[in-house]
Design a protein around this motif. Sequence first.
Motif: not given
Length: 532
Positions: A180-197
Amino acid sequence: MRRRPSPHPRRPGLMGRETGLLVAVWVAGAAFLAAVPALLRQFSSLLAGVVALVAALVAVLLVRARSRRLASSLAQSSARRRGLERALRERATRDPVTGLANRALLTAMLDGAASLRAGAAAAKGNGIGAEQWAELQRGPGPTVILLDLDGFQAINDELGHAAGDALLHEVARRLRAALPSADLIARHGDDEFAAVWRGAAPPDAAERALGRLRPAYRVEERTVHLTGSAGVVVADGRRGSAEVLRDAGLALQAAKEGGKDRIVRFEAGLRTAADRQRELATGLRRALREGELEVYYQPVVRLADGRITAVEALLRWFPPGAEAIPPGVFIPVAEATGLIVPLGWWVLGRACAQAREWHERAGISLTVNVAAHQLREPDFVERVRAALAEGGLPPGALVLEVTESTLVADAESTARLDALRADGVRVAIDDFGTGYSSLAYLVHLPVDVLKIDRTFLATAVDTTLMRAILQLAGGLSLQTVAEGVETEDQASTLRALGCEHAQGFLYSRPVPPADLDALLSGRLELGAARAR
């Protein structure tokens, strides 16, 4: 006769008055008639003015109504335009399957952080104070967790894309709940995800994300399980999105290669290793093109009489002006980059041509390793047949080595090997015991030769498992070859247990074709090639 007097006698002067009144009326009527045209003209002018006024009023009302309609239409158009702009922005920055941010928004955020830090650096000495500059330098750059779903592709292929999309949507929901604290959660690829602070992430963020992914999923009336691998990088704030995501990807790759369902935090050594891998890949392409590769052969010996019955073709790389690069270094690079396929075909063609004379002279069989990527090629059967025909080697003299995991997991590969076995080509399981290690699979697999991995000889040779392997192989009429034999004691024990063939440094290291000729002709004895 006298007239009788009227009962109504006329009054004197009455007649005159009546006459005057009539005259007055007549004059008034005449005057009125004379005035009517003027009155009509005035009334007409007044009426025209009223009509003009009404017309102007109606025109004003019409213009105002049209203006209101136009304003309303413009407002509606503006609202539609704003809605369309919002939809386009959403489409440009949001993943339609999961509702998360997409790669474009992810890279924009990371590049924005780098630009902010770069802008602050440019402003140093031009208005930014020393304390502000020090604070910017001390503050951490963005933290990125790059996650990949282990096993998603198999589920997607089995259940279909609709089920795969539903699974991804549920994964996205779990990640939002876990981070919940992540500034951004993104789908980076087919089955890849990224969370950014934008700064430091919670210390246990990656652990919580992977933990949330492990519970079972219900998709298409089926229960499925997923795990995740994660790479974590804390950027310095000056690197752009491409560099940050590359470092996170290197950590993620290390996590997957380390067994999956684990977390690896980026360190500079991963980047050094990646640079080395790129150099090796470039060098391999050059080596294949410019003839820096050679095929060496290691003898396979029959334990009963010590005679060479087969040779295994092994690739060697000798860069000009440099030391030979070990196979343990360049083969993984070839597999990771797909170069293993052209390298495999080159080895097969060269080995078939060189082994023809040894087979004709001494009945030597040729064993060639086949990578999983090569075996999955649609024209695999045709290319093997072509290599045999061009080299002049009969199919019965060729043994193709594949790993047991490849045979078990790929039905199409099994069918291709069955087609070649019908031609007389034999199939060997390489490094048996390091993959699925199930003896039951041997009953169903298209196998003729069982090569027992060297790990079974590391401690004691005469073990219950070794006896079971040899007994089952004998019952299935499978030829057995023990790999990594280095001592006479190992060879003697294997012979006593019923193992038919052995291969290892006790007999010979891999040697070039000229040395193998010497071994086959007796000019060089087995064992003498160990030091060469």
